[in-house]
Design a protein around this motif. Structure first.
Motif, PDB file in Angstrom:
ATOM      1  N   ILE A  66      65.775  57.745  -2.918  1.00  0.00           N
ATOM      2  CA  ILE A  66      65.972  58.539  -4.023  1.00  0.00           C
ATOM      3  C   ILE A  66      67.359  59.147  -3.722  1.00  0.00           C
ATOM      4  N   PRO A  67      67.681  59.608  -2.408  1.00  0.00           N
ATOM      5  CA  PRO A  67      69.067  60.182  -2.379  1.00  0.00           C
ATOM      6  C   PRO A  67      69.963  59.398  -2.411  1.00  0.00           C
ATOM      7  N   ARG A  68      69.795  57.842  -1.921  1.00  0.00           N
ATOM      8  CA  ARG A  68      70.728  56.961  -1.983  1.00  0.00           C
ATOM      9  C   ARG A  68      71.276  56.809  -3.590  1.00  0.00           C
ATOM     10  N   TRP A  95      65.298  66.349  -0.374  1.00  0.00           N
ATOM     11  CA  TRP A  95      66.464  66.909   0.170  1.00  0.00           C
ATOM     12  C   TRP A  95      66.861  67.575   1.533  1.00  0.00           C
ATOM     13  N   ARG A 113      73.598  65.707   1.659  1.00  0.00           N
ATOM     14  CA  ARG A 113      74.182  65.259   0.257  1.00  0.00           C
ATOM     15  C   ARG A 113      74.288  66.231  -0.797  1.00  0.00           C
ATOM     16  N   LEU A 170      70.824  58.375  -5.994  1.00  0.00           N
ATOM     17  CA  LEU A 170      71.414  59.641  -6.710  1.00  0.00           C
ATOM     18  C   LEU A 170      72.831  60.251  -6.219  1.00  0.00           C
ATOM     19  N   ALA A 171      73.181  59.347  -5.027  1.00  0.00           N
ATOM     20  CA  ALA A 171      74.210  59.681  -4.435  1.00  0.00           C
ATOM     21  C   ALA A 171      75.560  59.784  -5.280  1.00  0.00           C
ATOM     22  N   GLY A 228      75.752  62.971  -7.043  1.00  0.00           N
ATOM     23  CA  GLY A 228      76.383  64.064  -6.135  1.00  0.00           C
ATOM     24  C   GLY A 228      77.665  64.287  -5.843  1.00  0.00           C
ATOM     25  N   ALA A 248      71.266  64.716  -5.164  1.00  0.00           N
ATOM     26  CA  ALA A 248      70.944  63.794  -3.955  1.00  0.00           C
ATOM     27  C   ALA A 248      70.472  64.704  -2.720  1.00  0.00           C
TER      28      ALA A 248
END
Length: 329
Positions: A17-19, A7, A169, A21-22, A25, A173
């Motif tokens: 991972i953030p991409r 995060w 994000r 989970l985007a 989000g 995400a």
């Protein structure tokens, strides 16, 4: 739960991972936007909403204490309305330190009740109405920036300058409850909390996103007759960023034998505390925690654990004072 490390990676290098989970989000942000379109209760007195854009703590409770003290010193009858996170009572009910525990009303309302009358209410509009009926002439809405139940007179967004807005994000995400631009468009003021280095980093990364007046503050320990220099301590904290608490103790000169990082608002069970007490005795250390965590201690443990008390110091309140004049305060 503790915030996942990704995060708070750089927005420029979010990682896999953030991409992935985007899309979730985006859905979270859309749900927040839909919820905020609902009409809310229009209070009969000025309401200052102390909120943030990220999940977890940013310094809202120290900010609420500072505002309560400032407004009280100006002669205003200020009350606080809180959701009472972690408490079992639905409310609206006025917090009574002699009658309620953190399990009833939450740790933060219990702490705040030492500075102003505090109402906890799962229905924030009902809490505001109860405060109005009890004689409040200005209300501090603790959190609730993303809740449409009450239409505030002033929106103050609090930001931890060390963490900023994380990777930029939305949940899951990133740490945001809503996009930065969307949230700040509803804000009247932004308060960034951190030391000079943190404020500089925040300015470099997020300064251009701030289009409203910005206050700068820092959490500083109160002496209260305690000299931490050379004191061996075993520290524990269940706040958003326990490492910040441990760093503050070290800066005060304490010898931190170990820091136990707990989840935000984590229950302080006897089993946990007995384990920490045994470790402290074995290492010749004193148990110490935050003021917010101390509110969750049972009476049997409060005499055994020291508390490091911090208060918010703001460089210049003039931007807030201008808004208070506009509100007739």
């Amino acid at each position: 739960m503790r915030a996942p490390g990704f995060w708070f990676t750089s927005p420029d290098r979010p990682g896999l991972i953030p991409r992935l989970l985007a899309p979730l989000g985006w859905l979270y942000a859309a749900a927040t936007a839909r919820r905020l379109r609902r009409p809310g209760y229009v209070p009969q007195v000025p309401v200052i909403c102390v909120g943030n854009l990220t999940a977890g703590g940013a310094g809202k409770t120290p900010t609420t204490i500072a505002l309560a003290n400032r407004l009280s010193a100006m002669g205003h009858a200020v009350h606080v309305v809180s959701r009472g996170y972690g408490g079992s009572l639905a409310g609206p009910v006025r917090v009574d330190e002699a009658r309620h525990s953190a399990a009833d009303v939450g740790d933060e309302p219990l702490l705040l009740s030492a500075f102003a009358p505090v109402w906890i209410a799962k229905d924030r509009a009902a809490g505001v109405k109860a405060a109005e009926a009890a004689g409040a002439r200005v209300i501090l809405l603790d959190d609730g920036f993303q809740n449409p139940a009450v239409k505030p007179s002033l929106g103050l967004v609090v930001v931890d300058a060390n963490r900023g807005f994380g990777n930029g994000r939305c949940i899951p995400a990133g740490p945001l409850r809503e996009p930065v631009a969307t949230g700040l468009a509803r804000a009247d003021l932004v308060l960034t909390i951190g030391d000079t280095a943190a404020q500089t980093r925040f300015e470099a990364q997020w300064g251009r996103a701030i289009q409203v007046p910005r206050l700068k503050g820092e959490l500083r320990p109160l002496a209260m007759g305690m000299d931490w220099q050379g004191t061996r301590v075993l520290a524990f904290a269940g706040i958003a960023d326990p490492s910040r608490f441990f760093a503050t103790l070290r800066a005060e000169g304490a010898e931190v034998i170990r820091g136990e990082a707990l989840a935000d608002h984590e229950i302080l069970s006897d089993t946990l505390l007995r384990r920490l007490e045994a470790e402290a005795k074995a290492t010749g250390a004193q148990l110490v925690t935050t003021e917010k965590d101390a509110a969750r201690l049972s009476p049997a443990w409060r005499s055994k654990v020291l508390t490091l008390v911090v208060r918010l110091q703001v460089q210049d309140w003039s931007a807030l004072d201008a808004h208070l004049v506009r509100l007739g305060l």
